[in-house]
Design a protein around this motif. Structure first.
Motif, short mmCIF file in Angstrom:
data_model
loop_
_atom_site.label_atom_id
_atom_site.label_comp_id
_atom_site.label_asym_id
_atom_site.label_seq_id
_atom_site.Cartn_x
_atom_site.Cartn_y
_atom_site.Cartn_z
N LEU A 65 0.83 -1.21 0.00
CA LEU A 65 0.00 0.00 0.00
C LEU A 65 0.87 1.25 0.00
O LEU A 65 0.52 2.26 -0.64
N ALA A 66 2.00 1.20 0.70
CA ALA A 66 2.93 2.34 0.67
C ALA A 66 3.55 2.48 -0.72
O ALA A 66 3.74 3.60 -1.22
N ASP A 67 3.87 1.35 -1.36
CA ASP A 67 4.40 1.38 -2.73
C ASP A 67 3.39 2.01 -3.68
O ASP A 67 3.74 2.83 -4.53
N LEU A 68 2.14 1.64 -3.52
CA LEU A 68 1.07 2.20 -4.35
C LEU A 68 0.99 3.71 -4.18
O LEU A 68 0.93 4.46 -5.17
N THR A 69 1.03 4.18 -2.93
CA THR A 69 0.93 5.61 -2.66
C THR A 69 2.12 6.36 -3.25
O THR A 69 1.95 7.39 -3.91
N ALA A 70 3.33 5.86 -3.00
CA ALA A 70 4.53 6.53 -3.49
C ALA A 70 4.54 6.58 -5.01
O ALA A 70 4.90 7.60 -5.61
N TYR A 71 4.13 5.49 -5.65
CA TYR A 71 4.10 5.45 -7.12
C TYR A 71 3.12 6.48 -7.66
O TYR A 71 3.44 7.25 -8.58
N MET A 72 1.92 6.53 -7.09
CA MET A 72 0.89 7.43 -7.62
C MET A 72 1.30 8.89 -7.47
O MET A 72 1.11 9.69 -8.39
N VAL A 73 1.85 9.24 -6.31
CA VAL A 73 2.26 10.63 -6.11
C VAL A 73 3.39 10.99 -7.07
O VAL A 73 3.41 12.09 -7.64
N ASN A 74 4.33 10.08 -7.26
CA ASN A 74 5.45 10.34 -8.15
C ASN A 74 5.01 10.50 -9.60
O ASN A 74 5.62 11.25 -10.36
N ARG A 75 3.94 9.81 -9.99
CA ARG A 75 3.54 9.79 -11.39
C ARG A 75 2.34 10.68 -11.70
O ARG A 75 1.97 10.82 -12.87
N VAL A 76 1.74 11.30 -10.69
CA VAL A 76 0.48 11.99 -10.94
C VAL A 76 0.66 13.15 -11.91
O VAL A 76 -0.21 13.41 -12.76
N TYR A 77 1.76 13.87 -11.84
CA TYR A 77 1.96 15.00 -12.75
C TYR A 77 2.19 14.53 -14.19
O TYR A 77 1.75 15.18 -15.14
N HIS A 78 2.84 13.40 -14.33
CA HIS A 78 3.02 12.81 -15.66
C HIS A 78 1.65 12.41 -16.22
O HIS A 78 1.37 12.63 -17.41
N ALA A 79 0.83 11.80 -15.36
CA ALA A 79 -0.50 11.38 -15.80
C ALA A 79 -1.35 12.59 -16.19
O ALA A 79 -2.05 12.57 -17.21
#
Length: 280
Positions: free
Chosen positions: A222-236
């Protein structure tokens, strides 16, 4: 207050000694707060309006009762997916490599898996404690502070961990709750865990930060999911604006927006007035 040097677990050959897996099993007793930590980042400067060399660290906090339900659901979802998959590893769900078991899962099923994991995260997380630094910020602000605190230079990633834990741990200790802090291990482990001792172990389960392979602990996923989404949200968001979205972009952008009220920057936590020294 800080994180001391590594204090790895010894071998567990005696019958009365607890194994790493025993420690993981026993950490979720009722009434304890759990914080699962992972990091992410993007090298270089992939977008013109983003800072270069981004490093991000977050801890997903939840009660042990909430985690019991979240863990059961994660394990159930993995069992349903099958295909030899042992963990929700977000980068593999979104973009599975040729050797990833997620490669054999259909796009629709991977989207459903990501939505299910996000749903678990939303229901379980009481807060998401985070900290980040860019390459420019590190050189201008963080590097001098680290040099002054520990007397030697550190990589941006290690310096970020230093600042994160020196803010997070005193805050958690002041809540009056017992807490278990669990972080994804980037190094192979001979046992289920490795423990990094804290300078002040009060109220910390096992006296420090428990490092564990994400495959062995669903909370880390769940922490991996959160870190990934925050890191990629601007790209998305950029792809959505350009009409070049991939099948996961809207899911990620919507999830981060929904979770925003739970985000807390650890640098904005109340300072520990009794803190007089820092160790690493």
């Amino acid at each position: 207050m800080g994180i001391a040097t590594w204090a790895p677990m010894k071998g567990h050959s005696k019958m009365n000694e607890r194994s790493g897996r025993d420690i993981l099993y026993e950490m979720a007793v009722p009434g304890r707060m759990l914080v699962f930590i992972d990091d992410s980042g993007t090298p270089g400067k992939p977008l013109p309006d983003l800072a270069a060399d981004f490093h991000f660290l977050c801890g997903v906090a939840m009660t042990s009762d909430a985690y019991a339900a979240a863990k059961d659901r994660i394990l159930s979802e993995l069992l349903t997916i099958g295909n030899g998959i042992r963990e929700f590893h977000t980068v593999e769900i979104v973009n599975p490599s040729k050797t990833s078991p997620w490669r054999g899962v259909s796009l629709d099923a991977r989207q459903e898996a990501l939505v299910a994991a996000i749903d678990v995260l939303k229901g379980a997380a009481s807060s998401i404690l985070h900290c980040f630094v860019s390459g420019e910020q590190y050189d201008a602000e963080l590097k001098p502070r680290i040099l002054a605190a520990v007397g030697r230079a550190q990589s941006p990633k290690n310096a970020l961990q230093h600042v994160f834990f020196n803010s997070l741990i005193p805050f958690l200790q002041r809540t009056g709750e017992d807490v278990a802090i669990v972080m994804d291990s980037v190094a192979p482990l001979s046992n289920a865990i490795r423990i990094q001792a804290a300078a002040d172990p009060i109220r910390l389960y096992e006296g420090g930060v428990i490092h564990v392979d994400s495959k062995d602990e669903p909370g880390i996923q769940l922490a991996d999911l959160t870190a990934y989404m925050v890191n990629r949200v601007y790209h998305a968001r950029q792809r959505l604006m350009e009409g070049k979205k991939n099948p996961f972009d809207e899911i990620i952008v919507d999830a981060v927006f929904d979770l925003l009220p739970k985000f807390i920057n650890v640098l904005e936590l109340p300072p520990n007035k009794s803190e007089s020294s820092t160790q690493s």
